[in-house]
Each structure stands twice: as structure tokens, then as C-alpha cells.
Design a protein around this motif. Sequence first.
Motif, PDB file in Angstrom:
ATOM      1  N   SER B 180      26.433  43.501   2.420  1.00  9.87           N
ATOM      2  CA  SER B 180      27.317  42.413   2.849  1.00  9.87           C
ATOM      3  C   SER B 180      28.799  42.785   2.777  1.00  9.87           C
ATOM      4  O   SER B 180      29.636  42.066   3.319  1.00  9.87           O
ATOM      5  N   PHE B 213      19.932  38.292   5.185  1.00 11.38           N
ATOM      6  CA  PHE B 213      19.304  39.458   4.567  1.00 11.38           C
ATOM      7  C   PHE B 213      17.850  39.211   4.165  1.00 11.38           C
ATOM      8  O   PHE B 213      17.498  38.103   3.771  1.00 11.38           O
ATOM      9  N   ALA B 226      19.208  43.679   7.232  1.00  8.19           N
ATOM     10  CA  ALA B 226      20.261  42.721   7.586  1.00  8.19           C
ATOM     11  C   ALA B 226      20.037  42.359   9.040  1.00  8.19           C
ATOM     12  O   ALA B 226      19.977  43.237   9.904  1.00  8.19           O
ATOM     13  N   THR B 361      23.305  36.779  -1.734  1.00  7.85           N
ATOM     14  CA  THR B 361      23.264  37.981  -0.895  1.00  7.85           C
ATOM     15  C   THR B 361      23.248  39.264  -1.720  1.00  7.85           C
ATOM     16  O   THR B 361      23.153  40.348  -1.156  1.00  7.85           O
TER      17      THR B 361
END
Lengths: 169, 428
Positions: B180, B213, B226, B361
Motif C-alpha cells: 500500500s 488487498f 492487490a 491493509t
Amino acid sequence: MLSESARMASAAEARFRIDAPNAKPKRVKVIALDRPSEAVVKELAHKAWNGATFFTASAFAGAPPAGSFSMQGWLSDLAGRTKDLIDEVDSADLVVMVATAGENAQAAALIGEACSLKRITTTGLILGGASASDETLSKTLSQMRPWSLMLVIASAADYIEDMLIALRA
Amino acid sequence: MLRREQNDLLTQTGPGTPGGRLFRSYWLPALLAEELPGNDCPPVRVKLLSERLLAFRDSEGRLGLIDEFCAHRGVSLWFGRNEEAGLRCPYHGWKYDVTGQCIDVPSEPEESGFCKRIKLKSYPLVERGGVLWAYMGDPETQPPLPEWEFATVPDRQRFVSKRVQESNWLQAMEGGIDSSHVSFLHRGDLNSDPLFRGAKGNQYNMADSRPVFEVVESAGGLYIGARRNAENDHYYWRITQWVMPAFTMIAPRGNHSVHGHFWIPIDDHNCWTWSFDYHPIRNLTDAEIAAMKDGKGIHVRYVPGSFRPLANKDNDYLVDRAAQKAGKTYSGVEGIAMQDASLQESMGPIVDRTRENLVSTDNGIIMARHRLLRSVKALIDKGEVPPGVDPAHQKVRSAAVVLPRDQAFKDAAKDALLARPGVAPASV
């Protein structure tokens, strides 16, 4: 002379980091979506948490096909008390939905939609992913995926505990 | 968040530590083959897992990785004379072969057999794919040689570099599976770096800056997917591989080379970041290799004569606040590798994970720690071989694919996630 980065990144300087709480407790709501997951979540609920609360929506999973199912009382705490989804979502920072591969995870859509409306982050956990067939797993994934910002397929239930600890739940 | 004892367990890799035992289960990249370019070349100091070692290639081409210090008076054998099938200490002439066995003590009568009683600690060192690999564990459990695909393709299809990173290995490795951060720290590089630009996948990246994700356990570690929206009810998936304990492989872009890293502890405060690029079915072009040598992609430029990045903490990473302000770089540091390393080093030598606040995340990182902790426990308590030792776990690839929305990437991209000789990587 040492650069600022060199000086400040040293082990010696780490001693001067401020040792005060840097976050408020997170309100994490953990919801089992089916009976096998409910057993896992019930066991988890007996441990000490920083305010995490635990629920089950397994009644929804076990409901008969559309038509005869009442929308009342499908979400409850682990003592069986009915809970209002919107109220619970409203007071959450994170909602964790726990499903088991091959079981009915249709409650994810209702919970996910409520979280989406309230802009609450969702995490989906699918247990038994390693032993489930591709087809079985895909079915559960297709129910969970649209409503999970993060989806984890775990081989063992002990991951949930580690995840909740890591998130300070 | 990790408890302090868990953090210690994963970040300490010296001799006798549980984390050290885990790392000692694997063949680890120790040197570039070019560091020992020929027989009787100068020896090279190597520090791995908090052990000071010396590597050399003897007159017969045999490789040795031995205790750095002479058993006599503790002189560093880095000053040694590498000649006539051994390394001779320049102080009093004691000589060692590649196994660390002393083979000559000039001051003692040969018939006394004295030198046979002197042996330095040594580890197997083998050459494979332009890398010298060391195994520092129990000889009884030495695994088969490494089978990472980049190490098995012809030399012209591969480029490998390494750099010193002044932080613990774990915070460096966690950056490799933290997908991320890419949308922030590395934004801008996709369209400018010659080793990334031009891929169709970049358009999906730019069009959807809020990826979702999925983390799935694999036999050797994790798949971290992702997903971003693509056309016609499809998703664009970028799937990163993490193989225990310290291998990460990033999803490819277009027909560019595939790349990844190893994060190998030097000691608890420093690690080697190994960076490899390869293409499974074609030679790398001269332009690609020139770009890699120039620090593009995941590589760096060096302080001359060293493996220390040219931008390092002693020069504040050459931070350029004007470039940051102008949006040319997000943090002011140039280059993907040093953008990562500068921030990871800023955490301090070992980040205090008791104070972090992970979010949803970060589940890739949480799961990786979970698997590492579980594997260390199984190794220590039951002697179980950890994931990633089996060469089958190493024959993997990252992948970038476009899939229908209802398909699980781990199944739909099953073949794409395996190394298949002669087959092009799955890339968009």
C-alpha cells in the motif's frame, strides 16, 4: 560532523523517543458469518481484548431461501442478545467478518453495505482456505470480496487472534 | 503491534537465537560471484547473522567461508596471502584451507601434527546464478541447493546487485510486502523509470489509487494480491510473492524484467538488501543493464569502491526539498530503493513494534510475522523444517494479470505463480 539523519537514526537516539500513548483504543467489531466461524469467534471472545466486541450473524447463514426469513434478530452478541447492525457499525472503527470456506457468507453483503454507508473499514477473513476446493473457496470469496477492503485467506484459526492483537483490538 | 519478546525473537539472528536458527536453515546469498573473481584473488570480509567471516577462492577454484580471525593470535585473515591452495596469515605464517583446516604452522615441526588440531569454523559456500550462497546451519540438515528462478536462467538474462541497509532485516523486508505504500512513496516513478514505464498495467495503477488487498498463504510463505478495477467486469491483479524468511518478488510490468529482493541480516542493526532483475525468456538488453548499473528500478548507485548507496544517511539521502515540493518525488529522495531504505533507516536500527498502530491493509505484514513466529516455534520445539527450505517453494514467480471479478487469483493465476522454464512471465 554527522548528518542529522545519521545522528537521529542511531540506537542511542532511540532512548529519547516519547513514551506516551499515540493512539486511542480502536473499536473493533468481529462478526462470525456462519456456524463454524461462530465457534472460533466464541473462543476468541474469552480472551482479554482492548475493547474488541464479538457478534454472530450465523442465523442469517442458516436461513432458508429468500422469502421466509425475518430480518429481525439476525445479528446478535455471543450471549444471544439481538443487536442492531447500524448501531454497531456506527460505533466501530473496523469491522472484521469471519467466514469459513464453503459456508454461506451472504451476511457479508448486509454488513458490508452498512459499513460502506458509514465509511467503516472492513476486513474479511476466510478460514479453511487451504483445505477447501477451488470451487468452494471461490464461492465464499465471491460473497466476501465486494465488501472487504482487505481479505485474508488463512489456513489456521490462530491467525485471527494474532491479527486482532496486531491491530490492538 | 508486536509484544517486545516477539519483536526480539524476529529481529535477533545472531548465533544461538531462535531467529538465528531459522535463518540458518536456508542457503543465504552471501556475496556476488564477482567479488571473488578468480583463483587466489584477494579474500573478502563477510559479516552474516552477526558472525565475522572471510570468503576466498583458492588456487584450485574452491570456495571457502571461514572464521575471519587466525586461531593463533586473532589477526584478521583479510590480510592473508591467498596462494598455493590456502590462505596464509601474514603474522606468523599459519595457513588454512577452504574448510578452515589449518594445514601449516611453520614454527612447529611438521611431524608433530600440531596443525591438524587447529580448525576454524567454516561454512559451505557455493556459486549459483552469479551469487555465492552460504549455508550456516547444522551440516546434518543442509538443504538442497537454491532453485530460485533468477539463479537458474542464463547469465545474460539476469542482473543482481546488493546494497548495505543500515537497519534490521525485518523492517526492510516488511517494506517489500507492504504494497500500500507504493501509491504514495513511489508515485511518479512508474512513468519515469526506464525499467517500469510504458506498461499497460501502469494505467490501471494510475487510474485506481485505492487498491483492495487479498492475502493468501502459500506453501512457502504468502501471496499478496492487490486488485484494481479493470475493464468489463475484470480486476487487474498485482501479486507479490513472499517466501520465508526473506525473499520477496514484485509483480512485473509489461515486457520489463521481473524483480525482487532478499533481505539478509548482517547483524541485528544492518542487513544486505539483494536486488535481482531477470527475464525468464530473453536476454536483458544493454540499455536495461546500463539502467540497472545506474541505479534505476530497484537498484542504487554506490559510494565508489563499496556497496553503500551513494545517497545514504551520512548525506541525508541527498534529499531534495524542491523536487518534493514540485511533486517530482514524494519524499524528496530519488530512486525507489533509497526512497524505501531512507524511511526504513529513519525508524532506527530496530523499530519498536510495541508502539506501532497497524491497520487493515497491513495484513500482509501481520500474516508474515505470524508465519515467521509459528515457524520459529515449530523449528525450536519440534525440529520442523521451515517453509521456504524446500526447493519447490522457491520455484515461484510474481504475476500481474487481468481476471474476471469472480475468480480467486490464487486459482485463476495458479500457473502464472510458478516458475516455468521457457515460459514468459504473466505480466500486463
